[in-house]
Design a protein around this motif. Sequence first.
Motif, PDB file in Angstrom:
ATOM      1  N   GLY A 408       0.804  -1.213   0.000  1.00  0.00           N
ATOM      2  CA  GLY A 408       0.000   0.000   0.000  1.00  0.00           C
ATOM      3  C   GLY A 408       0.834   1.258   0.000  1.00  0.00           C
ATOM      4  N   GLU A 409       1.968   1.228   0.695  1.00  0.00           N
ATOM      5  CA  GLU A 409       2.845   2.393   0.760  1.00  0.00           C
ATOM      6  C   GLU A 409       3.308   2.809  -0.636  1.00  0.00           C
ATOM      7  N   GLU A 410       3.459   1.842  -1.530  1.00  0.00           N
ATOM      8  CA  GLU A 410       3.971   2.137  -2.866  1.00  0.00           C
ATOM      9  C   GLU A 410       2.889   2.610  -3.828  1.00  0.00           C
ATOM     10  N   LEU A 411       1.622   2.439  -3.480  1.00  0.00           N
ATOM     11  CA  LEU A 411       0.537   2.960  -4.320  1.00  0.00           C
ATOM     12  C   LEU A 411       0.203   4.408  -3.978  1.00  0.00           C
ATOM     13  N   ARG A 412       0.605   4.872  -2.804  1.00  0.00           N
ATOM     14  CA  ARG A 412       0.258   6.225  -2.363  1.00  0.00           C
ATOM     15  C   ARG A 412       0.722   7.326  -3.307  1.00  0.00           C
ATOM     16  N   PRO A 413       1.949   7.272  -3.861  1.00  0.00           N
ATOM     17  CA  PRO A 413       2.393   8.397  -4.696  1.00  0.00           C
ATOM     18  C   PRO A 413       1.474   8.713  -5.865  1.00  0.00           C
ATOM     19  N   ALA A 414       0.772   7.726  -6.375  1.00  0.00           N
ATOM     20  CA  ALA A 414      -0.113   7.963  -7.526  1.00  0.00           C
ATOM     21  C   ALA A 414      -1.275   8.884  -7.179  1.00  0.00           C
ATOM     22  N   LEU A 415      -1.606   9.035  -5.892  1.00  0.00           N
ATOM     23  CA  LEU A 415      -2.735   9.866  -5.493  1.00  0.00           C
ATOM     24  C   LEU A 415      -2.389  11.351  -5.440  1.00  0.00           C
ATOM     25  N   PHE A 416      -1.105  11.675  -5.493  1.00  0.00           N
ATOM     26  CA  PHE A 416      -0.668  13.060  -5.358  1.00  0.00           C
ATOM     27  C   PHE A 416      -0.270  13.627  -6.721  1.00  0.00           C
ATOM     28  N   PRO A 417      -0.367  14.939  -6.888  1.00  0.00           N
ATOM     29  CA  PRO A 417       0.102  15.539  -8.145  1.00  0.00           C
ATOM     30  C   PRO A 417       1.582  15.241  -8.367  1.00  0.00           C
ATOM     31  N   GLY A 418       1.949  15.043  -9.641  1.00  0.00           N
ATOM     32  CA  GLY A 418       3.331  14.741  -9.967  1.00  0.00           C
ATOM     33  C   GLY A 418       4.152  15.993 -10.216  1.00  0.00           C
ATOM     34  N   LYS A 419       5.457  15.824 -10.269  1.00  0.00           N
ATOM     35  CA  LYS A 419       6.342  16.946 -10.562  1.00  0.00           C
ATOM     36  C   LYS A 419       6.085  17.513 -11.957  1.00  0.00           C
ATOM     37  N   ASP A 420       5.516  16.669 -12.832  1.00  0.00           N
ATOM     38  CA  ASP A 420       5.198  17.136 -14.178  1.00  0.00           C
ATOM     39  C   ASP A 420       3.864  17.875 -14.230  1.00  0.00           C
ATOM     40  N   GLY A 421       3.244  18.067 -13.082  1.00  0.00           N
ATOM     41  CA  GLY A 421       1.969  18.773 -13.026  1.00  0.00           C
ATOM     42  C   GLY A 421       0.763  17.894 -13.196  1.00  0.00           C
TER      43      GLY A 421
END
Length: 530
Positions: A408-421
Amino acid sequence: MSMPRLRPPGPRAAGLAAAGAAYALVFAPDPLPAWALAPVHLLALAVLARLSLDARSVRQAAAGGWLFGWIACVIGVYWLYISMHTYGFMPAPLAAAGVLALAAYLALYFALAAGLARWVAHRRGALPAALAWAGAWTLAEWLRGVVFTGFPWLNAGYAHLDSPLAGWAPLGGVYAVAFVSAFCAAAIAFLWRENPRRAEPRQSIPAALAIVLALAGWALAQWQWWTPHGEPLQVRLVQGAVDQNDKFNPELLQAGLHRHLELAGTPTGPDAPAPELIVLPETIMPVFQDRLPPALWQAWRDLAGRQGSTILLGAPLRDREQGRVTNSVVPITAQTDLQALMAGRPAHRYDKRHLVPFGEFIPWGFRWFVQAMSIPLGDFDRGPARQTPFTLGGRQIAPNICFEDVFGEELRPALFPGKDGSPGANILVNFSNLGWFGDSWALRQHLQISRMRAIELARPMLRATNTGATAAIDADGQVLAQLPPMRPGVLGLAIQGTEGLTPYARAGNAPILLLAALLLAALALRRPRA
């Protein structure tokens, strides 16, 4: 000279073995019904807690924990034998030895939990001992999920998807559920005494607190952690049910590909809306993309054009120029550049990040073991931690491949805006091929794992698999629809994307792990002297 007599196992060992066997049954319905999973889990873990905390020594507690864990893991992940022997063509004795050896390693974490809890809790009251048990169990579960890339299957939290304790998942994830369930199991253990007349009133304090935690979990489960995002998405999930022995057979490869193509193009009913998204399983293309004829890729592009759909499918990609091979998900629309796709450089892709040891990369020193199996493909390159979701009609769709959704910890980043906007994901999609494990518990256990990810992250989870469990799960972790396993079929439905971040999505595993570590440290520093 007489032969030595074999002694039957004592009641302690027999009880631990029986409890470990029961523990293995609680991570998916069948043979136990769904309502029984949580109670059986608590009772089995209570046996281990009682015998560990009452052990004569730390060594005895750790040995008991190891026996419990070894039995639980041998039974709980028996399906690895199927992948190694039935489909990997490994000799049966070696495949069985592989399962036994893996279970022996995983059982070390059960031993760590039991031994650490016994050391910290020795000569302590019921409440400190129950807290020590919960903290030790949680940290051991976490270590099992991260050391040597991690194997967090059979995490205690997955037994409680249909119990009040699931309400803790949006706050602290599966490890928070594991912590609370371990505390409740210890509370049960302290109610079970050999001599009730000698029981102290304080021994019931953990039980009272366990009831409070269960009621709080029920209350938390009533809270809606998400809000709808956009209109529901019309989806078609495809399950090809191609046998693993046929999938990589050169003579049957084309037949398997055409089966998926036909299923993906199944005509909709007169009143059914056309799918906006068609999802096919992991590696439905069983060879690298440049080994397939251009006409086959053109057929997929034509299908996307006729349906007016975006197709997401799993395929191994090879980029000869960069020397990279990846286990990937690629989108296909009527405008897809087939030349770039066949070169292994599509305009958009998702590359698997968390690779499977022995199946997708070879750990150092184990090449001999992998060579004993006839598993195709091989060493893949890893994708980055945060990859841009696929955009479809204003919704953001984040893929994960196979057992990536165990982390689950590794799926979290997809929920946030990326550096590419790019915005965060509204829908999660799992692409799996569990055909390696036959019609086994692995299919149902993986479905339960996906349900936990949906609850933790407040996002719906779509699952497209080769043999099962192909299903749609809403943002509350409830299965909306599911295809029967081991049979080809399509599942069409509308799925509601969501937005909003749970406390777990914001903070991950850190809070519950810090709590467990601080509890153990505080209790250890104040241990009574012998």
